[in-house]
Design a protein around this motif. Sequence first.
Motif, mmCIF file in Angstrom:
data_model
loop_
_atom_site.group_PDB
_atom_site.id
_atom_site.type_symbol
_atom_site.label_atom_id
_atom_site.label_comp_id
_atom_site.label_asym_id
_atom_site.label_seq_id
_atom_site.Cartn_x
_atom_site.Cartn_y
_atom_site.Cartn_z
ATOM 1 N N TYR A 313 48.867 45.950 36.659
ATOM 2 C CA TYR A 313 49.562 45.360 37.670
ATOM 3 C C TYR A 313 50.879 45.715 37.622
ATOM 4 O O TYR A 313 51.448 45.886 38.624
ATOM 5 C CB TYR A 313 49.521 43.691 37.480
ATOM 6 C CG TYR A 313 48.205 42.950 37.580
ATOM 7 C CD1 TYR A 313 47.430 42.846 38.878
ATOM 8 C CD2 TYR A 313 47.446 42.563 36.540
ATOM 9 C CE1 TYR A 313 46.285 42.356 38.850
ATOM 10 C CE2 TYR A 313 46.155 42.159 36.406
ATOM 11 C CZ TYR A 313 45.689 42.007 38.003
ATOM 12 O OH TYR A 313 44.305 41.534 37.887
ATOM 13 N N MET A 356 51.312 38.298 43.313
ATOM 14 C CA MET A 356 51.938 39.535 43.180
ATOM 15 C C MET A 356 52.973 39.596 44.644
ATOM 16 O O MET A 356 53.963 40.104 44.862
ATOM 17 C CB MET A 356 51.462 40.717 43.025
ATOM 18 C CG MET A 356 50.993 40.818 41.504
ATOM 19 S SD MET A 356 52.497 40.928 40.394
ATOM 20 C CE MET A 356 52.910 42.413 40.716
ATOM 21 N N TRP A 388 45.719 43.922 45.215
ATOM 22 C CA TRP A 388 46.014 43.192 44.205
ATOM 23 C C TRP A 388 44.720 42.531 43.483
ATOM 24 O O TRP A 388 44.801 42.596 41.983
ATOM 25 C CB TRP A 388 47.257 42.149 44.045
ATOM 26 C CG TRP A 388 48.770 42.895 44.692
ATOM 27 C CD1 TRP A 388 48.889 42.891 45.856
ATOM 28 C CD2 TRP A 388 49.165 43.781 43.953
ATOM 29 N NE1 TRP A 388 49.980 43.729 45.952
ATOM 30 C CE2 TRP A 388 50.352 44.329 44.943
ATOM 31 C CE3 TRP A 388 49.484 43.998 42.655
ATOM 32 C CZ2 TRP A 388 51.399 45.002 44.365
ATOM 33 C CZ3 TRP A 388 50.423 44.944 42.244
ATOM 34 C CH2 TRP A 388 51.463 45.132 43.003
#
Length: 395
Positions: A313, A356, A388
């Motif tokens: 991430y 995110m 994501w």
Amino acid sequence: GTEYYDDGNIEFEGEYLNWLRNGKEKEYNNDELIFEGKFLNGKRWNGKGMQRKLNLMLISFELKDGKGEVKEYYIEEIAQINNQINNHNHNDNLKLKFAGEYILSKERKLTPTEEKLVPSIPAWYVVPTVATKIATAIQKSTGMNRVIRNIMLKGPAGTGKTEISKAIAAAHNLPYTHITCSAGMELIDLLGTFVPQPDGTFVFQESELLKAVKNGWVCEVQEPTVIIQPGVLPGLNSILEGGSITLLNGEVIERHPDSVIIFTTNVDYEGCRSMNESVEDRFPLKFYVELPEDDEMIARVKKVTNFKGDDVYIRAALSCLKETQEYLESNGAPTGKVGARVLYDWTDACQIFEDMVEAAEYTIVQSASDDLEYQDYIKHNIIMNVNWKNLTKTA
């Protein structure tokens, strides 16, 4: 990564050690070898083709589970220990070798107050090569005709210029202080101010810069290029030359031989100006500090934000940050507000909002520009272009 050989050669961290046996020069009872403070004890089991049984003992190496202790690990743990060495080589071990290793004056004793001002290197910090080069130059120049005590660090925001300044102070075991410049600063502001007293008189109060110059500390002068008046910084030239300066009250301040002045400036920030040539000429060493390599940057983000998620991430967020910088630059927009600190902010916000994209809206998107068209492009064409929820996690 460690290999063992029946002929007595051992390859350890890329270095070869040759066992001396059969009475040659020196005989080790247990084939004991010492390598950079790490002991390797090896015993041959019997015969050919057998792997050696090794105990690996780490000394003078600070790991989280073994601070100040000698710990012993057996062969099945060697791979794990090698990983720990690799992970901490630029962190714990380097910090031990860096902090206090570049003393300028062995005879100097700090006061209790000064000792409290000597910074410690935080657990998350990776000492960069530039810090080592600066500390080495400052120390080795001591005793030369032209000592190096003025350093200039340029670079984008969030690249660690302040951390480098603190690390240098730690390396020399000197107190650290700083002063932050503003557009309307005058020379007197850099040196101190007159404080009114109850009896109507005024007492001069030294600035942090003047304290550092007078007492031999490390002072970081942050953002000196935002000062509007062109004659302010040249007023420091005498001090920068290692000389003295006369205050308005008539006191003459001589520069302490240990005092280090570090100018740090964000070259991409709006409002920053070119530095006066006479001032810049008095800084013998100037470094441009860039963002670290991706793996180091990811490790730094995880340490700073205490992020517990997968590295994938942060890696994707870092890629988005770089793409945002490229987009802004291609459109002639400033990129100074999109740096490492935005990545920290984005990561922190992600842990709060658990999304995110939403976290990006409040951090990188808003920081990048006030132009709604730019914001819309960054959100939809960069941030939301990442899947994501289906990122491939790292092993």
